[in-house]
Design a protein around this motif. Structure first.
Motif, short mmCIF file in Angstrom:
data_model
loop_
_atom_site.label_atom_id
_atom_site.label_comp_id
_atom_site.label_asym_id
_atom_site.label_seq_id
_atom_site.Cartn_x
_atom_site.Cartn_y
_atom_site.Cartn_z
N PRO A 195 0.81 -1.23 0.00
CA PRO A 195 0.00 0.00 0.00
C PRO A 195 0.84 1.27 0.00
CG PRO A 195 -0.92 -1.59 1.53
CD PRO A 195 0.39 -2.15 1.07
N LYS A 196 2.00 1.26 0.66
CA LYS A 196 2.84 2.46 0.68
C LYS A 196 3.35 2.81 -0.71
CE LYS A 196 4.43 1.98 5.47
NZ LYS A 196 5.62 1.86 6.36
N LEU A 197 3.76 1.80 -1.47
CA LEU A 197 4.23 2.05 -2.83
C LEU A 197 3.09 2.53 -3.72
CD1 LEU A 197 6.35 1.99 -5.04
CD2 LEU A 197 5.89 -0.46 -5.34
N LEU A 198 1.93 1.91 -3.57
CA LEU A 198 0.77 2.34 -4.36
C LEU A 198 0.42 3.80 -4.05
CD1 LEU A 198 -1.56 1.72 -6.29
CD2 LEU A 198 -2.85 0.83 -4.34
N ASN A 199 0.50 4.16 -2.78
CA ASN A 199 0.19 5.54 -2.38
C ASN A 199 1.20 6.51 -2.98
OD1 ASN A 199 -1.16 7.60 -1.14
ND2 ASN A 199 -0.28 7.26 0.89
N GLU A 200 2.46 6.10 -3.07
CA GLU A 200 3.48 6.97 -3.67
C GLU A 200 3.24 7.15 -5.17
OE1 GLU A 200 7.25 5.30 -2.80
OE2 GLU A 200 7.12 5.64 -0.62
N LEU A 201 2.76 6.11 -5.82
CA LEU A 201 2.55 6.20 -7.27
C LEU A 201 1.37 7.10 -7.62
CD1 LEU A 201 3.14 2.46 -8.31
CD2 LEU A 201 4.72 4.40 -8.52
N ILE A 202 0.39 7.19 -6.74
CA ILE A 202 -0.81 7.99 -7.05
C ILE A 202 -0.91 9.23 -6.17
CG2 ILE A 202 -2.05 5.91 -7.77
CD1 ILE A 202 -3.64 6.12 -5.13
N TRP A 203 0.20 9.67 -5.57
CA TRP A 203 0.15 10.75 -4.59
C TRP A 203 -0.37 12.06 -5.19
CZ3 TRP A 203 2.55 15.40 -5.19
CH2 TRP A 203 3.51 15.48 -6.20
N ALA A 204 -0.27 12.26 -6.51
CA ALA A 204 -0.66 13.53 -7.12
C ALA A 204 -2.17 13.73 -7.17
CB ALA A 204 -0.08 13.63 -8.52
N VAL A 205 -2.95 12.66 -7.12
CA VAL A 205 -4.40 12.80 -7.23
C VAL A 205 -4.98 13.24 -5.90
CG1 VAL A 205 -4.47 11.01 -9.01
CG2 VAL A 205 -4.90 10.40 -6.63
N GLY A 206 -6.18 13.79 -5.95
CA GLY A 206 -6.83 14.23 -4.72
C GLY A 206 -7.24 13.06 -3.84
N PHE A 207 -7.08 13.23 -2.52
CA PHE A 207 -7.45 12.21 -1.53
C PHE A 207 -6.77 10.87 -1.83
CE2 PHE A 207 -10.99 15.20 -2.00
CZ PHE A 207 -11.10 15.67 -0.70
N HIS A 208 -5.47 10.92 -2.13
CA HIS A 208 -4.76 9.70 -2.54
C HIS A 208 -4.68 8.68 -1.41
CE1 HIS A 208 -1.11 11.10 -0.37
NE2 HIS A 208 -1.50 12.30 -0.78
N ASN A 209 -4.69 9.12 -0.16
CA ASN A 209 -4.64 8.16 0.95
C ASN A 209 -5.90 7.29 0.98
OD1 ASN A 209 -2.13 9.07 1.94
ND2 ASN A 209 -3.11 10.74 3.05
N ASN A 210 -7.05 7.93 0.85
CA ASN A 210 -8.30 7.16 0.84
C ASN A 210 -8.41 6.30 -0.41
OD1 ASN A 210 -9.15 8.25 3.27
ND2 ASN A 210 -10.24 9.95 2.30
N LYS A 211 -7.97 6.83 -1.54
CA LYS A 211 -8.08 6.08 -2.79
C LYS A 211 -7.18 4.85 -2.77
CE LYS A 211 -9.52 10.07 -5.51
NZ LYS A 211 -9.19 11.01 -6.60
N THR A 212 -6.05 4.93 -2.09
CA THR A 212 -5.20 3.75 -1.95
C THR A 212 -5.95 2.63 -1.23
OG1 THR A 212 -3.18 5.08 -1.93
CG2 THR A 212 -3.05 2.88 -0.97
#
Length: 382
Positions: A195-212
């Motif tokens: 999940p940490k790597l996925l969050n880093e890959l999508i960090w630019a989108v809004g609410f990336h923590n929830n979307k992960t």
């Protein structure tokens, strides 16, 4: 012996009355007292000459003359369009309540479509980076459907350009779930990624923590309940975490080719309310209001139409009403009149002959100024 002026006038009155009695009625008409007595002479009042204004040497006094002129102005024509929003009308024959569409919706829809295809609203971000265009062309249909769902889950509260960059990182940087397997965006790699790597890959989108969290949880549901594929019903799609009605209807239309509802995002909700088609409080209420009267063959297209229109012309901040045909034609009740009056800048190309007799292509930018009287557009250049 001198007599007073009053005595002289009294004598004249007596003599005139006696003469009137002696004359016959047929020959002489009666005289009124005011006719017999001449009006008193008015004494002219001598005016004392005014002393000229003293001015210092080298200083002139300007005298301002005001001229009253009667200016006749023609009344301003005020041809206002009668706009009627979508409304409920009771059928007198069968007593059923029918939903009538806004009276000018076809004209508005056609004008926006023309702007999207050939006018100032063409080449919007959604045309090249919309969710329905982000899936890999060479992937299998099953993988493409999952990629479309993921793109929609990332798109919430995110610009299309940012969403496209996040999807590109998933395609190129997401590691394979096992050795020898292909990397990139697919269900197996999402299930295996940290999940940490996925969050880093999508960090630019809004609410990336929830979307992960949503993407990881949805991947497990798809694996356990849907055979590794995405649901093919609205009910199944909205059961996934992070997927609402807008995403579900768009996903069903793009991934499965079935349009069962309108995908209403912030652009569709905002613009249709600006036009006065309805008064709704949120996208879901707008979706139900549109589906009540809009022909079903337009349900898929209207999202693409208004999202691109909202990205290029009818912006949420700083609307370009001077470039919008709806404002110039008096079709938008929310158009900013100051911008409409300035007009839309148009680039014209014409072939002219230069001094040597050669034909050259000259580009010139002109400003088309139009005056709007009420809702009637008048071309100032005509």
């Amino acid at each position: 012996m001198r007599t007073s002026r009053i005595s002289q006038e009294t004598t004249k009155l007596v003599l005139a009355a006696a003469a009137a009695r002696r004359s016959t009625r047929s020959s002489v008409s009666r005289l009124d007292v005011e006719d017999a007595v001449p009006p008193p002479k008015r004494q002219k009042r001598e005016r004392t000459p005014r002393t000229p204004m003293k001015t210092s040497p080298g200083r002139s006094v300007a005298v301002k003359k005001e001229i009253d002129e009667s200016i006749t102005t023609s009344p301003v024509l005020d041809h206002r369009r009668v706009r009627k929003p979508a409304r409920q009308v009771k059928n007198e024959e069968n007593g059923e309540v029918e939903i009538h569409a806004p009276n000018d919706w076809k004209e508005v829809y056609a004008a926006v479509k023309e702007m999207r295809l050939t006018g100032p609203a063409q080449n919007a971000a959604v045309d090249t980076m919309g969710c329905e265009r982000l899936a890999e062309k060479d992937a299998s249909p099953k993988v493409r459907r999952y990629q479309t769902l993921t793109a929609l889950m990332l798109s919430s509260q995110t610009k299309d350009t940012t969403n496209a960059l996040a999807m590109k990182r998933l395609y190129t940087e997401l590691p394979p779930h096992k050795e020898g397997a292909p990397g990139g965006l697919n269900l197996e790699n999402i299930l295996a990624v940290d999940p940490k790597l996925l969050n880093e890959l999508i960090w630019a989108v809004g609410f990336h923590n929830n979307k992960t969290k949503y993407i990881k949880a949805a991947a497990e549901i798809l694996r356990d309940n849907w055979g590794g594929d995405i649901p093919d019903t609205i009910e199944g799609l909205v059961s996934l975490p992070g997927v609402g009605p807008k995403m579900a209807h768009l996903c069903l239309s793009v991934a499965w080719g079935r349009t069962e509802g309108i995908g209403v995002d912030v652009h569709v909700h905002r613009i249709t309310n600006l036009w006065g088609w309805h008064k709704t409080k949120g996208p879901e209420e707008t979706r139900l209001a549109l589906q009540a009267w809009l022909p079903q063959e337009l349900w898929h297209e209207i999202n693409w139409l208004l999202v691109g229109f909202g990205q290029t012309v009818c912006l949420s901040v700083g609307r370009k009403c001077g470039e919008c045909d709806l404002g110039l034609k008096g079709l938008c009740k929310s158009a900013e009149r100051a911008k409409v009056n300035i007009g839309r800048k148009t680039k014209e190309e014409r072939i002219v002959t230069d001094g040597s007799g050669r034909e050259v292509l000259e580009k010139r930018e002109s400003v088309k100024v139009e005056r709007v009287m009420g809702d009637m557009t008048v071309n100032a250049d005509a």
